[in-house]
Design an enzyme around this catalytic site. Structure first.
Site, PDB file in Angstrom:
ATOM      1  N   PRO A  24       0.507  -1.378   0.069  1.00  0.00           N
ATOM      2  CA  PRO A  24      -0.052   0.029  -0.016  1.00  0.00           C
ATOM      3  C   PRO A  24       0.846   1.404  -0.037  1.00  0.00           C
ATOM      4  CG  PRO A  24       0.020  -0.994   2.124  1.00  0.00           C
ATOM      5  CD  PRO A  24       0.709  -2.131   1.223  1.00  0.00           C
ATOM      6  N   ASN A  25       0.181   2.102  -0.749  1.00  0.00           N
ATOM      7  CA  ASN A  25       0.902   3.499  -0.926  1.00  0.00           C
ATOM      8  C   ASN A  25       2.239   3.807  -1.672  1.00  0.00           C
ATOM      9  OD1 ASN A  25      -1.126   4.833   0.637  1.00  0.00           O
ATOM     10  ND2 ASN A  25      -0.492   3.826   2.497  1.00  0.00           N
ATOM     11  N   ARG A  32       5.808  12.119  -2.792  1.00  0.00           N
ATOM     12  CA  ARG A  32       5.589  12.363  -1.536  1.00  0.00           C
ATOM     13  C   ARG A  32       6.793  12.143  -0.792  1.00  0.00           C
ATOM     14  NH1 ARG A  32      -0.249  11.995  -1.316  1.00  0.00           N
ATOM     15  NH2 ARG A  32      -0.866  12.909  -2.975  1.00  0.00           N
ATOM     16  N   TYR A  37      11.720   8.389   1.649  1.00  0.00           N
ATOM     17  CA  TYR A  37      11.728   7.267   0.809  1.00  0.00           C
ATOM     18  C   TYR A  37      12.461   7.636  -0.521  1.00  0.00           C
ATOM     19  CZ  TYR A  37       8.042   5.658   3.714  1.00  0.00           C
ATOM     20  OH  TYR A  37       7.530   5.234   5.059  1.00  0.00           O
ATOM     21  N   ASN A  89       8.110  -5.685  -0.688  1.00  0.00           N
ATOM     22  CA  ASN A  89       8.054  -4.335   0.253  1.00  0.00           C
ATOM     23  C   ASN A  89       6.626  -4.479   0.089  1.00  0.00           C
ATOM     24  OD1 ASN A  89       7.717  -2.129   1.482  1.00  0.00           O
ATOM     25  ND2 ASN A  89       9.145  -0.948  -0.008  1.00  0.00           N
ATOM     26  N   ALA A  92       3.124  -0.794   4.842  1.00  0.00           N
ATOM     27  CA  ALA A  92       2.663  -1.042   6.451  1.00  0.00           C
ATOM     28  C   ALA A  92       2.078  -2.354   6.853  1.00  0.00           C
ATOM     29  CB  ALA A  92       1.569   0.234   6.390  1.00  0.00           C
ATOM     30  N   HIS A  95       3.859  -4.719   9.062  1.00  0.00           N
ATOM     31  CA  HIS A  95       3.888  -4.505  10.435  1.00  0.00           C
ATOM     32  C   HIS A  95       2.543  -4.877  11.062  1.00  0.00           C
ATOM     33  CE1 HIS A  95       7.192  -2.130   9.521  1.00  0.00           C
ATOM     34  NE2 HIS A  95       6.415  -1.154   8.795  1.00  0.00           N
ATOM     35  N   ASP A 102       1.614 -16.051   6.807  1.00  0.00           N
ATOM     36  CA  ASP A 102       1.155 -17.301   6.576  1.00  0.00           C
ATOM     37  C   ASP A 102       1.412 -17.781   5.140  1.00  0.00           C
ATOM     38  OD1 ASP A 102       0.325 -17.571   9.322  1.00  0.00           O
ATOM     39  OD2 ASP A 102      -1.592 -17.377   8.919  1.00  0.00           O
ATOM     40  N   GLU A 113      12.500  -9.857   2.077  1.00  0.00           N
ATOM     41  CA  GLU A 113      11.793  -8.495   2.497  1.00  0.00           C
ATOM     42  C   GLU A 113      12.676  -7.456   2.279  1.00  0.00           C
ATOM     43  OE1 GLU A 113      11.869  -7.978   6.606  1.00  0.00           O
ATOM     44  OE2 GLU A 113      10.145  -6.889   6.660  1.00  0.00           O
ATOM     45  N   HIS A 115      12.738  -3.223   2.257  1.00  0.00           N
ATOM     46  CA  HIS A 115      12.391  -1.665   2.569  1.00  0.00           C
ATOM     47  C   HIS A 115      13.383  -0.447   2.184  1.00  0.00           C
ATOM     48  CE1 HIS A 115       9.292  -3.228   5.006  1.00  0.00           C
ATOM     49  NE2 HIS A 115      10.224  -4.277   5.646  1.00  0.00           N
ATOM     50  N   SER A 117      13.365   2.564   3.771  1.00  0.00           N
ATOM     51  CA  SER A 117      13.854   3.079   4.703  1.00  0.00           C
ATOM     52  C   SER A 117      14.211   1.898   5.822  1.00  0.00           C
ATOM     53  CB  SER A 117      12.982   3.932   5.460  1.00  0.00           C
ATOM     54  OG  SER A 117      11.766   3.006   5.805  1.00  0.00           O
ATOM     55  N   ARG A 122      13.093   3.854  13.005  1.00  0.00           N
ATOM     56  CA  ARG A 122      11.941   4.728  13.097  1.00  0.00           C
ATOM     57  C   ARG A 122      10.959   4.424  14.175  1.00  0.00           C
ATOM     58  NH1 ARG A 122       9.571   4.543   7.123  1.00  0.00           N
ATOM     59  NH2 ARG A 122       8.327   6.373   7.879  1.00  0.00           N
ATOM     60  N   ARG A 126       7.010   0.250  13.834  1.00  0.00           N
ATOM     61  CA  ARG A 126       7.472  -0.259  12.625  1.00  0.00           C
ATOM     62  C   ARG A 126       8.517  -1.271  13.013  1.00  0.00           C
ATOM     63  NH1 ARG A 126       5.662   3.220   8.694  1.00  0.00           N
ATOM     64  NH2 ARG A 126       5.317   5.107   9.215  1.00  0.00           N
TER      65      ARG A 126
HETATM   66  O1  CA2 Z   1      10.658   1.669   4.045  1.00  0.00           O
HETATM   67  C1  CA2 Z   1       9.723   1.036   3.330  1.00  0.00           C
HETATM   68  O2  CA2 Z   1      10.116   0.639   2.264  1.00  0.00           O
HETATM   69  C2  CA2 Z   1       8.330   0.742   3.981  1.00  0.00           C
HETATM   70  O3  CA2 Z   1       7.976  -0.588   3.560  1.00  0.00           O
HETATM   71  C3  CA2 Z   1       7.560   1.884   3.394  1.00  0.00           C
HETATM   72  C4  CA2 Z   1       6.023   1.757   4.195  1.00  0.00           C
HETATM   73  C5  CA2 Z   1       6.228   1.967   5.524  1.00  0.00           C
HETATM   74  O4  CA2 Z   1       4.969   1.747   6.215  1.00  0.00           O
HETATM   75  C6  CA2 Z   1       7.229   0.745   6.191  1.00  0.00           C
HETATM   76  O5  CA2 Z   1       7.272   0.897   7.549  1.00  0.00           O
HETATM   77  C7  CA2 Z   1       8.509   0.804   5.539  1.00  0.00           C
HETATM   78  C8  CA2 Z   1       5.322   3.033   3.626  1.00  0.00           C
HETATM   79  C9  CA2 Z   1       5.162   3.147   2.168  1.00  0.00           C
HETATM   80  C10 CA2 Z   1       4.452   4.280   1.993  1.00  0.00           C
HETATM   81  O6  CA2 Z   1       5.194   4.902   0.579  1.00  0.00           O
HETATM   82  C11 CA2 Z   1       4.789   6.093   0.375  1.00  0.00           C
HETATM   83  C12 CA2 Z   1       5.679   6.921  -0.450  1.00  0.00           C
HETATM   84  C13 CA2 Z   1       5.369   7.954  -0.822  1.00  0.00           C
HETATM   85  C14 CA2 Z   1       4.615   8.891   0.043  1.00  0.00           C
HETATM   86  C15 CA2 Z   1       4.036   8.324   1.164  1.00  0.00           C
HETATM   87  C16 CA2 Z   1       3.808   6.771   1.465  1.00  0.00           C
END
Ligand code: CA2
Length: 157
Positions: A24-25, A32, A37, A89, A92, A95, A102, A113, A115, A117, A122, A126
């Site tokens: 997601p996202n 953003r 990121y 990746n 969210a 977590h 599973d 896995e 990521h 970041s 953080r 997380r």
């Molecule tokens: O660091 C990563 O790759 C994460 O998987 C990114 C997730 C975060 O929830 C994990 O803790 C670490 C968030 C992805 C959201 O991506 C965005 C990209 C641009 C703007 C806002 C969010």
């Protein structure tokens, strides 16, 4: 069309495809929060992975969804299609998702896995990864390079 001796079409059924699943996202990547990121978009990362995959004799199947069940289905598909490995990746869902945990446990395909970041530096929420607890290994904190490092790891499996 079937591959022939004159056809350079890669044989994607021969265990050379690496699924790259994004949660997601991550479709917002590059638009953003560049301080966390980076400024590469998911399409930029797909391009980098495809270039490196070509050098490694691999193929990339890159996908993104904001829906947990799609990621579960794609993990099953990775196994059913004989993929070499999965980079995931899970955003969210990393977590929160026992379903992804599973699904990773349920398939024999190695799952790495990824990521952008480093979640351990953080917020405390997380620090727990349901994905990492089931994955073969984890790469975090190197921005877009985390994906490339994951591909190198997959190539060596
Ligand atoms: O660091 C990563 O790759 C994460 O998987 C990114 C997730 C975060 O929830 C994990 O803790 C670490 C968030 C992805 C959201 O991506 C965005 C990209 C641009 C703007 C806002 C969010």
């Amino acid at each position: 069309m079937p591959a022939t001796s004159q056809d350079n079409t890669p044989d994607v059924s021969a265990g050379t495809t690496v699924f790259v699943l994004n949660g997601p996202n991550l479709n917002l990547l590059g638009m953003r929060e560049p301080a966390i990121y980076g400024s590469d978009t998911l399409d930029d990362i797909a391009g980098m992975l495809e270039d490196r995959a070509r050098e490694l004799g691999l193929h990339i199947d890159m996908r993104q969804s904001n829906h947990e069940g799609h990621l579960v289905d794609w993990l099953h598909e990775a196994q059913a299609s004989g993929a070499k490995a999965v980079l995931i990746n899970a955003g969210a869902y990393t977590h929160t998702s026992v379903a992804l945990h599973d699904a990773i446990k349920a398939i024999r395909t190695p799952v790495i896995e990824i990521h952008l970041s480093n979640p351990h530096t953080r917020e405390p929420f997380r620090h727990k990864s349901f994905v990492g607890m089931a994955a073969k290994g984890s790469i975090a904190g190197f921005g877009a390079r985390s994906y490339l490092l994951g591909l190198e790891a997959a190539a060596g499996l």
